[in-house]
Design a protein around this motif. Structure first.
Motif, PDB file in Angstrom:
ATOM      1  N   GLU A  87      36.869  -2.998  -7.491  1.00 30.59           N
ATOM      2  CA  GLU A  87      35.914  -2.994  -6.388  1.00 30.59           C
ATOM      3  C   GLU A  87      35.158  -4.317  -6.301  1.00 30.59           C
ATOM      4  O   GLU A  87      34.948  -4.856  -5.208  1.00 30.59           O
ATOM      5  CB  GLU A  87      34.909  -1.846  -6.575  1.00 30.59           C
ATOM      6  N   LYS A  88      34.780  -4.844  -7.456  1.00 31.60           N
ATOM      7  CA  LYS A  88      34.018  -6.094  -7.474  1.00 31.60           C
ATOM      8  C   LYS A  88      34.852  -7.261  -6.962  1.00 31.60           C
ATOM      9  O   LYS A  88      34.397  -8.066  -6.133  1.00 31.60           O
ATOM     10  CB  LYS A  88      33.553  -6.375  -8.907  1.00 31.60           C
ATOM     11  N   ARG A 139      37.614  -7.070  -5.138  1.00 33.83           N
ATOM     12  CA  ARG A 139      37.943  -6.816  -3.726  1.00 33.83           C
ATOM     13  C   ARG A 139      36.798  -7.239  -2.813  1.00 33.83           C
ATOM     14  O   ARG A 139      37.010  -7.908  -1.793  1.00 33.83           O
ATOM     15  CB  ARG A 139      38.249  -5.339  -3.544  1.00 33.83           C
ATOM     16  N   ASP A 140      35.569  -6.843  -3.166  1.00 35.76           N
ATOM     17  CA  ASP A 140      34.422  -7.185  -2.318  1.00 35.76           C
ATOM     18  C   ASP A 140      34.167  -8.687  -2.304  1.00 35.76           C
ATOM     19  O   ASP A 140      33.748  -9.248  -1.282  1.00 35.76           O
ATOM     20  CB  ASP A 140      33.171  -6.451  -2.815  1.00 35.76           C
ATOM     21  N   TRP A 141      34.432  -9.361  -3.413  1.00 35.47           N
ATOM     22  CA  TRP A 141      34.263 -10.820  -3.468  1.00 35.47           C
ATOM     23  C   TRP A 141      35.252 -11.506  -2.534  1.00 35.47           C
ATOM     24  O   TRP A 141      34.898 -12.434  -1.798  1.00 35.47           O
ATOM     25  CB  TRP A 141      34.446 -11.295  -4.905  1.00 35.47           C
ATOM     26  N   ARG A 196      36.661 -10.114   0.067  1.00 33.29           N
ATOM     27  CA  ARG A 196      36.289  -9.785   1.444  1.00 33.29           C
ATOM     28  C   ARG A 196      35.133 -10.677   1.913  1.00 33.29           C
ATOM     29  O   ARG A 196      35.097 -11.104   3.069  1.00 33.29           O
ATOM     30  CB  ARG A 196      35.896  -8.306   1.537  1.00 33.29           C
ATOM     31  N   LYS A 197      34.205 -10.960   1.011  1.00 38.08           N
ATOM     32  CA  LYS A 197      33.071 -11.816   1.357  1.00 38.08           C
ATOM     33  C   LYS A 197      33.546 -13.222   1.711  1.00 38.08           C
ATOM     34  O   LYS A 197      33.030 -13.865   2.646  1.00 38.08           O
ATOM     35  CB  LYS A 197      32.085 -11.855   0.190  1.00 38.08           C
ATOM     36  N   LYS A 252      34.060 -10.725   5.611  1.00 37.52           N
ATOM     37  CA  LYS A 252      34.073  -9.293   5.867  1.00 37.52           C
ATOM     38  C   LYS A 252      33.042  -8.590   5.000  1.00 37.52           C
ATOM     39  O   LYS A 252      32.689  -9.065   3.916  1.00 37.52           O
ATOM     40  CB  LYS A 252      35.462  -8.712   5.584  1.00 37.52           C
ATOM     41  N   ALA A 272      31.460  -5.651   2.454  1.00 35.28           N
ATOM     42  CA  ALA A 272      32.010  -5.010   1.257  1.00 35.28           C
ATOM     43  C   ALA A 272      32.692  -3.704   1.615  1.00 35.28           C
ATOM     44  O   ALA A 272      32.285  -2.997   2.552  1.00 35.28           O
ATOM     45  CB  ALA A 272      30.886  -4.762   0.248  1.00 35.28           C
ATOM     46  N   GLY A 273      33.754  -3.409   0.905  1.00 30.93           N
ATOM     47  CA  GLY A 273      34.460  -2.156   1.137  1.00 30.93           C
ATOM     48  C   GLY A 273      33.712  -0.996   0.507  1.00 30.93           C
ATOM     49  O   GLY A 273      32.800  -1.172  -0.298  1.00 30.93           O
TER      50      GLY A 273
END
Length: 402
Positions: A348-349, A351-353, A355-356, A360, A362-363
């Motif tokens: 998750e961490k 992935r969100d990085w 996306r940032k 985008k 955070a998921g």
């Protein structure tokens, strides 16, 4: 028999305490961060006794194996009450959830280290640097005769059996400097040289401050390969099997030995799959390989054997090893182990990085329902391994030699 049963009970109790502390590790970390801990119980099954302190219920279950810690909202899929929702675990920072997840294994590591430290300052720790081949060729005992490979002079000597070292005047404590003019800095060098000789041979020996030249009539015996090899009838003097430490030095000794055990546990995990066929063979009546995996049942039987023979060092070493094994195994990135939950956190961490970086948002939290199939496969495989090892430990357990 009673002592053996007591040893099994003591070892099983040690495992239960370790697992209960594992769950307590999760609880202490969760409470420290302000997460809502609903229940902490030792054991499974029907509740025998419980009490509530604050918002947490503590108790004892009827089957005293393991335990559990119920933290509200460990994942976003878990149901929580409106009161619990603000303090649900999944709402906390990733690093806090990581600490909570890893605290169980850390507790096992602490328990293992404490066992080793207490051993270090009382009975001592095993000397891992003992290497017979690399030891200096200092004589420990001089035998009454030489015997074929696989036999022992302690079983008795036949009439007229040769005793080369004894007849030549070698004594315990003598250091063999050279054989037939060839320097022998290690016991392995001396054995290799002697095995290729026969008949009267010059030995240079240091005895205290003296240097002696002795003539040893090297005898020929049957070697392991069925051929002939030279032998003189002595054993090597080894350093102590256990090393005792002061309370201060014990920390260094325990840390060093802990590192050795971690290496052994990791190598054992890597070799685990290839040893399962040998477990199956043992269930069918084949000889049980002492290097094959054991269950809690098998480890308890070994603990019982150790207590029955008075080998408390082995009892504690096995208990410490099991703690390290459980701690490392639990960190494997597989659900439903703690390591699987940690892997999801990191996913998750990362992935969100990513996306940032792409602009985008955070998921959302990972949907554990989508991982249920993978989780079930691992649970089935793990359950099958447990059944195999427990069965092998019941019908064909690993036992200490009499």
């Amino acid at each position: 028999m009673l002592v053996w049963i007591l040893g099994i009970i003591l070892f099983a109790l040690g495992i239960c305490i370790s697992v209960a502390l594992h769950e307590a590790g999760h609880m202490w970390a969760a409470k420290a961060f302000g997460m809502r801990v609903r229940r902490y119980f030792v054991g499974f099954g029907p509740t025998l006794w419980s009490f509530r302190r604050g918002e947490t219920e503590y108790g004892l279950k009827g089957i005293p194996f393991g335990g559990f810690c119920d933290i509200a909202g460990m994942t976003a899929m878990d149901e929580v009450t409106p009161e619990e929702a603000p303090r649900a675990m999944w709402r906390f920072a990733t690093w806090k959830r990581f600490v909570v997840m890893v605290s169980g294994s850390i507790t096992h590591f602490i328990v293992g280290f404490v066992i080793l430290y207490l051993m270090a300052v009382t009975m001592g720790l095993p000397n891992t640097e003992v290497n017979t081949v690399a030891e200096p060729p200092r004589v420990a005992t001089v035998n009454d005769c030489v015997v074929d490979k696989g036999s022992s002079s302690a079983d008795g000597c036949a009439a007229g059996a040769p005793a080369p070292a004894k007849d030549a005047g070698l004594r315990p404590g003598d250091l063999v400097v050279s054989v037939a003019g060839t320097p022998t800095p290690t016991w392995g060098d001396m054995v290799k040289k002697v095995e290729g000789l026969s008949g009267p041979t010059d030995f240079e020996v240091r005895r205290g401050d003296q240097t002696l030249n002795l003539t040893v009539d090297v005898a020929q015996v049957t070697a392991a390969n069925g051929g002939k090899a030279g032998a003189i009838g002595v054993t090597v003097q080894l350093p102590p099997a256990m090393i005792a430490y002061s309370p201060l030095d014990g920390f260094g000794g325990a840390i060093s030995y802990t590192g050795d055990m971690f290496v052994g546990v990791w190598n054992g995990l890597l070799a685990f799959p290839e040893k399962i066929p040998k477990v199956i063979e043992a269930i069918g009546g084949g000889e049980r390989d002492p290097e094959t995996p054991v269950s809690v049942v098998g480890a308890s039987i070994i603990g019982g054997d150790a207590v029955e023979r008075g080998i408390w060092e082995l009892f504690l070493i096995v208990l410490a090893t099991l703690n390290f094994f459980i701690g490392v195994f639990n960190l494997l990135p597989l659900l439903p182990l703690d390591g699987g939950h940690i892997a999801v956190l990191f996913y998750e961490k990362i992935r969100d990085w990513l996306r940032k970086l792409r602009g985008k948002p955070a998921g959302g939290p990972v949907d554990y329902n989508r991982l249920s199939a993978v989780t079930m496969v691992f649970v089935l495989i793990g359950g099958a391994v447990v059944v195999l090892t427990v069965t092998a430990d019941i019908v064909n357990p690993i036992r200490l030699p009499q």
